[in-house]
Design a protein around this motif. Structure first.
Motif, PDB file in Angstrom:
ATOM      1  N   ARG A 117       1.280  -1.141   0.185  1.00 28.04           N
ATOM      2  CA  ARG A 117       0.211  -0.508   0.064  1.00 28.04           C
ATOM      3  C   ARG A 117       0.785   0.520   0.258  1.00 28.04           C
ATOM      4  O   ARG A 117       2.286   1.210   0.923  1.00 28.04           O
ATOM      5  N   SER A 118       0.267   2.720   0.077  1.00 27.15           N
ATOM      6  CA  SER A 118       0.801   3.574  -1.021  1.00 27.15           C
ATOM      7  C   SER A 118       0.075   5.089   0.611  1.00 27.15           C
ATOM      8  O   SER A 118      -0.606   4.668   0.738  1.00 27.15           O
ATOM      9  N   PRO A 119       0.591   5.504   1.229  1.00 26.24           N
ATOM     10  CA  PRO A 119       0.066   6.059   2.434  1.00 26.24           C
ATOM     11  C   PRO A 119      -1.289   7.188   1.482  1.00 26.24           C
ATOM     12  O   PRO A 119      -1.351   7.498   0.636  1.00 26.24           O
ATOM     13  N   VAL A 120      -2.275   6.585   2.127  1.00 26.48           N
ATOM     14  CA  VAL A 120      -3.080   7.881   1.700  1.00 26.48           C
ATOM     15  C   VAL A 120      -3.413   9.102   1.669  1.00 26.48           C
ATOM     16  O   VAL A 120      -3.865   9.826   0.716  1.00 26.48           O
ATOM     17  N   SER A 121      -2.166   9.776   2.685  1.00 25.03           N
ATOM     18  CA  SER A 121      -1.974  11.285   2.222  1.00 25.03           C
ATOM     19  C   SER A 121      -0.076  11.593   2.247  1.00 25.03           C
ATOM     20  O   SER A 121       0.297  10.759   3.104  1.00 25.03           O
ATOM     21  N   THR A 122      -0.288  12.578   1.992  1.00 27.88           N
ATOM     22  CA  THR A 122       0.911  13.496   1.984  1.00 27.88           C
ATOM     23  C   THR A 122       1.278  13.901   3.360  1.00 27.88           C
ATOM     24  O   THR A 122       2.329  13.968   3.826  1.00 27.88           O
ATOM     25  N   SER A 123      -0.010  14.047   4.064  1.00 26.92           N
ATOM     26  CA  SER A 123       0.242  15.235   5.560  1.00 26.92           C
ATOM     27  C   SER A 123       0.388  14.438   6.317  1.00 26.92           C
ATOM     28  O   SER A 123       1.222  14.691   7.248  1.00 26.92           O
ATOM     29  N   LEU A 124      -0.967  13.216   6.462  1.00 23.79           N
ATOM     30  CA  LEU A 124      -0.001  12.420   8.064  1.00 23.79           C
ATOM     31  C   LEU A 124      -1.076  11.292   7.616  1.00 23.79           C
ATOM     32  O   LEU A 124      -2.344  11.771   7.175  1.00 23.79           O
TER      33      LEU A 124
END
Length: 299
Positions: free
Chosen positions: A178-185
């Protein structure tokens, strides 16, 4: 002045998840204190392999106090943070006031430092308990707004049951890449927490968009309000594609993480919850944009 440890009649133990009796003792502790049954995790692949529990045992089969640490890398403002998480912190009432919880917390934090983690995070409804250890609360925000216009029709999603062996294998494979759902947190790795959360909340629906190779954790209430909890995919699909695959046209949408990869903009709203996300380390860093960790990453 810190309360002196009184461990009379108890035995300290560390790293006991590989022992069936030790794991059963933790399951029993969390069930008794919080009414949470993590027992099904054993049939879902077991606890996170990086987990390191610290506990005081009354006997071989009963924990008086426990806290567990694990590797929990996450993204903050576009940077991968080599972090640990603390979870499963509890003390049985007869053993409270003896300094046991402070002892296991200090041991866990010392272990995190020895492992070279640059930060530690945890969830708690008692933030003042952890402030003396250098933790601070991070403000959390969800997003809400109107549903996007329908996208090109896609193959309909199919439900997944993590308790089904084939479905579980698919979920585990997707969680690994999986990749992170957001670049912020956003967390990077959270397979065990995602899987046990599917069992702890009966309202969570898990659906698979085969054409997008994406798993969607979601629910919809009686008013037609759609809540997107998490997306497990190597490449995030657009929200319009998710709704098309789920074959729903919600009256409203809320996304429980910053939707910067969804091709949709909602209005940030402060998260109203008694549980706080707390961070130790990284100076005074906070998300550059309103954000929160997916509820499927809570522990």
């Amino acid at each position: 002045m810190a309360k002196r440890l009184d461990s009379a009649g108890l035995t300290f133990r560390q790293d006991y998840f590989g022992d069936p009796a030790g794991w059963a003792a933790l399951v029993c502790l969390l069930q008794d204190i919080f009414g949470i049954d993590i027992g099904p995790l054993q049939q879902l692949g077991g606890p996170d392999p990086t987990s390191m529990p610290f506990g005081w045992l009354v006997s071989e089969g009963e924990l008086a106090a426990n806290i567990s640490a694990l590797a929990l890398p996450f993204v903050l403002n576009g940077r991968i943070v080599h972090a640990a998480g603390l979870q499963s912190g509890a003390v049985r009432p007869p053993w409270r006031g003896r300094g046991l919880y402070r002892d296991v917390t200090v041991k866990a934090l010392d272990w995190c430092e020895e492992q070279g983690f640059e930060a530690v995070i945890l969830y708690t409804d008692k933030p003042s308990l952890y402030e003396p250890y250098g933790f601070r609360a991070i403000p959390l925000h969800r997003y809400e707004g109107a549903a996007p216009a329908p996208s090109t029709p896609a193959a309909p999603a199919r439900p997944l049951l993590p308790t089904n062996a084939d479905n579980l294998a698919l979920l585990q494979a997707l969680l690994k890449r999986r990749s992170p759902v957001s670049t912020s947190l956003a967390v990077i790795v959270n397979a065990a927490m995602f899987l046990i959360n599917t069992q702890l909340d009966p309202d969570i629906r898990i659906s698979f968009l085969e054409d997008k190779q994406a798993v969607i954790a979601w629910n919809i209430d009686e008013t037609g309000r759609f809540s997107l909890l998490d997306v497990v995919a190597a490449e995030m699909p657009r929200l319009a594609a998710i709704l098309a695959g789920l074959e729903i046209a919600p009256a409203a949408v809320e996304v429980l993480f910053r939707p910067d990869k969804l091709g949709w903009e909602g209005a940030p709203q402060s998260l109203e919850s008694g549980t706080r996300l707390m961070l130790r380390g990284l100076g005074d860093a906070t998300p550059d944009f309103p954000a929160m960790l997916s509820p499927m990453a809570e522990f």
